[in-house]
Design a protein around this motif. Structure first.
Motif, mmCIF file in Angstrom:
data_model
loop_
_atom_site.group_PDB
_atom_site.id
_atom_site.type_symbol
_atom_site.label_atom_id
_atom_site.label_comp_id
_atom_site.label_asym_id
_atom_site.label_seq_id
_atom_site.Cartn_x
_atom_site.Cartn_y
_atom_site.Cartn_z
ATOM 1 N N GLN A 47 -52.069 43.668 -66.547
ATOM 2 C CA GLN A 47 -50.712 43.972 -66.112
ATOM 3 C C GLN A 47 -49.796 44.058 -67.333
ATOM 4 O O GLN A 47 -50.139 43.616 -68.422
ATOM 5 N N SER A 61 -46.625 44.715 -63.610
ATOM 6 C CA SER A 61 -47.138 45.909 -62.937
ATOM 7 C C SER A 61 -48.578 46.143 -63.351
ATOM 8 O O SER A 61 -48.952 45.866 -64.502
ATOM 9 N N LEU A 63 -52.303 47.636 -64.424
ATOM 10 C CA LEU A 63 -52.950 48.626 -65.274
ATOM 11 C C LEU A 63 -54.396 48.745 -64.837
ATOM 12 O O LEU A 63 -54.999 47.759 -64.413
ATOM 13 N N THR A 73 -60.278 47.699 -62.747
ATOM 14 C CA THR A 73 -59.067 47.243 -62.062
ATOM 15 C C THR A 73 -59.115 45.768 -61.695
ATOM 16 O O THR A 73 -58.086 45.185 -61.366
ATOM 17 N N TYR A 121 -55.907 49.588 -73.794
ATOM 18 C CA TYR A 121 -54.578 50.034 -73.381
ATOM 19 C C TYR A 121 -53.749 50.200 -74.654
ATOM 20 O O TYR A 121 -53.494 49.231 -75.369
ATOM 21 N N ARG A 133 -51.304 54.801 -72.842
ATOM 22 C CA ARG A 133 -52.438 55.515 -72.282
ATOM 23 C C ARG A 133 -53.677 54.634 -72.378
ATOM 24 O O ARG A 133 -53.684 53.600 -73.050
ATOM 25 N N TYR A 134 -54.725 55.074 -71.713
ATOM 26 C CA TYR A 134 -55.998 54.355 -71.707
ATOM 27 C C TYR A 134 -56.987 55.038 -72.639
ATOM 28 O O TYR A 134 -57.039 56.270 -72.705
ATOM 29 N N GLU A 150 -56.344 55.908 -60.501
ATOM 30 C CA GLU A 150 -55.610 55.078 -61.446
ATOM 31 C C GLU A 150 -54.731 54.117 -60.657
ATOM 32 O O GLU A 150 -54.132 54.513 -59.654
ATOM 33 N N THR A 152 -52.272 52.317 -62.253
ATOM 34 C CA THR A 152 -51.054 52.087 -63.022
ATOM 35 C C THR A 152 -49.856 52.027 -62.079
ATOM 36 O O THR A 152 -49.648 52.929 -61.256
ATOM 37 N N THR A 239 -47.027 53.778 -57.738
ATOM 38 C CA THR A 239 -48.237 53.872 -58.551
ATOM 39 C C THR A 239 -48.480 55.324 -58.948
ATOM 40 O O THR A 239 -47.910 56.251 -58.364
ATOM 41 N N ARG A 267 -48.452 57.952 -70.229
ATOM 42 C CA ARG A 267 -47.376 57.640 -69.288
ATOM 43 C C ARG A 267 -46.163 57.268 -70.137
ATOM 44 O O ARG A 267 -46.304 56.551 -71.126
#
Length: 648
Positions: A47, A61, A63, A73, A121, A133-134, A150, A152, A239, A267
C-alpha cells in the motif's frame, strides 16, 4: 492467569506487527520536502499514501497486479528498497511549455509474493507530481507474462469531491464506435455519487476539502500496454480498471502482454494547495522519452475546415476551393479535408486540389476512417489505415502528392490491440513525413513527447457536438471552464473550435444558435492547447465579423513557451496566461449565469499598455487599449458565457 497470558500475547503481537510494519515502511519526499509518499506492506498487502504539507491527500491505498505467472496482490513480503535522484532538462515544442527542468527523488520498493517472485514499485516524486509504475523482473526462464488486472487504488479523505467524466458504454453511440472520451462531467460531486456503470476516464480531478487538489492520470502508454481508466467509487476508493471485453467488437485481450523484464505505464498524481500545479504540470512528458526521431521538421499551425459547419455536403471540389481561399486569406497554414473526399472529389481531382492549395501557400490534412472490423463506421476512405500493407501504400501516395498530415477517426477502445494501431499509424506516418491527429479517440498519454509527428487528439466533447446538440451548446462555457484543469492539463486537445457564425450551419440565419460570445470563442483559442488547430470559421466570416477578430486569429500562436495559471474554479470560470516568444496572451471565460468582475494579477505585465478583447454589456465584441497597474493588477468584467483575451 490464562486471561492475563492471552492479553500479554495479544499486546506482544500488536507490538511485533507494528514494529514489522515500521521496518518495511519506506518513504520518499519531493526536493522541496512538501510532498511525501509512504510505501509499506501491511497484512501481506502493498500500500501507499500521499501527504502534502503534512496533510493527507491519499489515505493508505492498495498496490498490486495479477498476472498469469503469479498474484502480486496478497501474501506479499518486503525484500529491499533503494532511493535516488533525477535531474534532467528537455525541450518540447508541442506542449504547454517549451523548456522543462524536471527534478525528483525516487524510491524503488521491492517485494515478493508467496512463490518468491519479485515485483518492484518505482516512485518518482517532484515538488508537485508523483509518477509510479510496476517493474516485473524475469522470473527464472519466464520471458513474458500477461497482466490480467491491477488493484492500484486511490483512497481519498472523506471531505473530497470529484470532477469526473464517465467512461462510455462499449459498442454504443454513432456506428458503435464508443468509447471515445466524449462524455460530459460531474463537478464537485460527492464521491459516493460517482457510480457510473463503466467508471471514469483519465484524467480525474479531486478537491481534497480545504487541503488542496489532486489530478490523477496515466502516461507512457503505447503498443506496450492497454489504456486504463478509473473504476466507479466502491469500497471507499477508486481503482485502476482495464478495458471492457466488449470494446473493439470483443476482439483483443483486456489485459496487457509484456516481455520480461518489463514495466507497466506510469500512474501520475499531481498535488497542490491551489490549482496552479494542476494547470502547469508537465508530468505526462517528464517521465517518458521519444520512441523515434522525427523524419523531418514538422510545421505546426492553424487550418480551415469545412465539415464542422458545412458538414458532409461540403465535400466537393468547389467548396474546398472556398476553404483553401479562406485559409489563405487568414494566413493559415492548412486546410483539413474531411470524410468522403475519396468518393466525392476523387484521388485524381484531389491532386489538383492539393496543387491549388499549395499555390496559395496552404498545405493539406486529409481525413481517414481508422476502421476495418472493430465498429460500424462507414465513412470513406475506409480500410486504408487498419493494415500495414494498405497503410503504407496509401501513405506513399500521400507523400508523393504533398499531403502534410492525417486526421484518423473512429478507434473506440483502449485495448492493447488498439494502442498498437495508434503506434503503427504514427510510425508509418513519420516514415512518410506525415503528422497525425486522432479523432473519435482515447486520451493521449505522453504521446506529444513519445511520437514526434503526433499533433493532437480529440478525446473530449468537442466542437462537432455543438453542431449536433442543444444541450452541449447550453453547456459550452461550462465545459470550456473545465478543460484547462482536467483534460487539457495532461495532453493536447484538438477541439476544432473558434466558431464565429451566429448560427452553427451553412445558412447562418436560423437553427443551431451559438450561445457564447465572439470574445469567448477567441479566448478558447488560447485556453485550448494543441499544436495544430483546425478552426470552425466559414468563408462568410471574412465579411460578417469585425476585422480586429480576424487579425487576432491571424496572429494567434498554436505553440507556447510558457503557461501560467492566473485564476479560476473548474465549472465556473478559468483564466490562463500563455507566452509565445516575447508575446503574452491572457485568456478567460465565464461559465456562470451572471457577469463576473475579476481583479487579476499579471506580474509579467506590470505597468504595460495591453490590448483587451472583451464583450460589452450587450455581449458585443470590443477591442480597447488598457493599462495594467504598476502592481500588476487589472480589473476585467466578463459577461455570462463570455470571455476576454489580453495581448501584449
Amino acid at each position: 492467569m490464562k486471561i492475563i497470558s492471552f492479553t500479554l500475547l495479544y499486546v506482544f503481537c500488536l507490538l511485533f506487527t507494528g514494529e514489522a510494519n515500521a521496518q518495511n515502511t519506506k518513504s520518499v519526499s519531493s526536493p522541496d520536502g512538501h510532498l511525501e509518499v509512504r510505501v509499506a506492506i501491511s497484512n501481506g498487502k502493498a500500500q501507499y499514501s500521499v501527504h502534502y504539507q503534512d496533510k493527507v491527500m491519499l489515505e493508505n491505498s492498495p498496490l498490486g497486479l495479477v498476472t498469469n505467472e503469479g498474484d502480486f496482490t496478497s501474501n506479499m513480503s518486503f525484500e529491499d528498497a533503494s532511493t535516488g535522484k533525477i535531474d534532467k532538462s528537455y525541450t518540447q515544442d508541442k506542449i504547454k511549455t517549451s523548456a522543462v527542468q524536471y527534478q525528483s527523488n525516487t524510491l524503488t520498493y521491492t517485494a515478493k509474493n508467496e512463490e518468491g517472485k519479485q515485483i518492484a514499485y518505482h516512485f518518482q516524486v517532484s515538488d508537485h507530481d508523483i509518477a509510479f509504475r510496476y517493474e516485473l523482473p524475469k522470473w527464472g526462464d519466464t520471458r513474458a507474462t500477461v497482466v490480467e488486472r491491477e488493484v492500484t487504488g486511490f483512497r481519498f479523505p472523506s471531505a473530497t469531491s470529484a470532477f469526473l467524466s464517465s467512461m462510455m458504454k462499449p459498442m454504443t453511440g454513432f456506428a458503435r464506435t464508443a468509447p471515445s472520451y466524449e462524455s460530459g462531467y460531474v463537478t464537485d460531486a460527492a464521491l459516493e455519487s460517482t457510480t457510473a456503470e463503466f467508471g471514469y476516464v483519465f484524467p480525474g480531478l479531486f478537491k481534497i476539502g480545504e487541503n488542496g487538489w489532486v489530478l490523477l492520470s496515466e502516461t507512457g502508454v503505447g503498443s506496450n500496454y492497454n489504456g486504463a481508466h478509473l473504476s466507479n467509487f466502491k469500497d471507499g476508493m477508486y481503482t485502476v480498471e482495464y478495458p471492457q471485453m466488449e470494446q473493439n467488437n470483443g476482439f483483443g485481450s483486456t489485459g496487457a502482454q509484456i516481455g520480461l523484464p518489463g514495466f507497466t505505464p506510469w500512474r501520475t498524481i499531481t498535488v497542490g494547495k491551489t490549482l496552479q500545479p494542476i494547470v502547469e504540470t508537465t508530468i505526462p512528458f517528464d517521465v517518458v522519452e521519444p520512441l523515434y526521431e522525427a523524419s523531418q521538421a514538422y510545421q505546426y499551425g492553424k487550418g480551415s475546415w469545412s465539415w464542422i459547419v458545412w458538414q458532409d455536403n461540403s465535400m466537393n471540389y468547389e467548396d474546398q476551393v472556398q476553404y483553401v481561399d479562406l485559409a489563405a486569406a487568414m494566413d493559415f497554414e492548412y486546410i483539413l479535408i474531411d470524410a468522403w473526399w475519396d468518393e466525392r472529389i476523387g484521388y485524381e481531382k484531389m491532386e489538383k486540389l492539393i496543387d491549388y492549395a499549395n499555390s496559395k501557400d496552404v498545405d493539406v490534412f486529409l481525413w481517414y476512417n481508422s476502421n476495418g472490423t472493430t465498429n460500424d463506421a462507414f465513412q470513406t476512405p475506409l480500410n486504408k489505415m487498419n493494415t500495414s500493407i494498405a497503410r503504407k501504400k496509401e501513405m506513399k501516395w500521400l507523400k508523393e502528392v504533398g499531403v502534410k498530415g492525417l486526421k484518423v477517426d473512429f478507434f473506440g477502445g483502449d485495448k492493447q490491440e488498439t494502442m498498437r494501431l495508434y503506434e503503427d499509424i504514427l510510425v508509418d506516418a513519420n516514415d512518410h513525413g506525415l503528422m497525425v491527429i486522432f479523432h473519435g479517440t482515447t486520451l493521449p498519454r505522453g504521446w506529444e513527447r513519445m511520437y514526434p509527428n503526433f499533433v493532437g487528439s480529440e478525446a473530449v466533447l468537442a466542437s462537432e457536438m455543438l453542431i449536433f446538440s442543444q444541450g452541449v451548446r447550453e453547456k459550452e462555457a461550462f465545459y470550456a471552464s473545465l478543460h484547462p484543469f482536467i483534460r487539457n492539463a495532461v495532453g493536447s486537445m484538438e477541439f476544432g473550435g473558434i466558431l464565429l457564425n451566429k448560427f452553427l450551419n451553412r445558412g447562418n440565419k436560423k437553427g443551431q444558435e451559438r450561445l457564447t460570445t465572439d470574445s469567448f470563442q477567441l479566448a478558447t483559442g488560447v485556453l485550448f492547447q494543441n499544436p495544430v488547430q483546425m478552426f470552425g470559421l466559414t468563408p462568410n466570416n471574412l465579411t460578417d465579423v469585425p476585422e480586429f477578430e480576424l487579425d487576432f486569429l491571424r496572429k494567434l500562436p498554436t505553440t507556447w513557451d510558457e503557461t501560467v495559471f492566473i485564476d479560476g474554479y473548474p465549472g465556473k470560470y478559468s483564466v490562463l496566461a500563455r507566452r509565445s516568444g516575447k508575446h503574452w496572451y491572457i485568456a478567460g471565460v465565464n461559465a456562470e449565469n451572471t457577469a463576473k468582475t475579476l481583479k487579476i494579477d499579471l506580474p509579467m505585465l506590470k505597468g504595460q499598455e495591453v490590448s483587451l478583447y472583451n464583450d460589452d454589456k450587450e455581449r458585443q465584441p470590443t477591442l480597447q487599449t488598457v493599462k495594467v497597474g504598476k502592481n500588476g493588477e487589472l480589473t476585467v468584467t466578463v459577461q455570462s458565457r463570455g470571455g476576454f483575451v489580453i495581448t501584449y
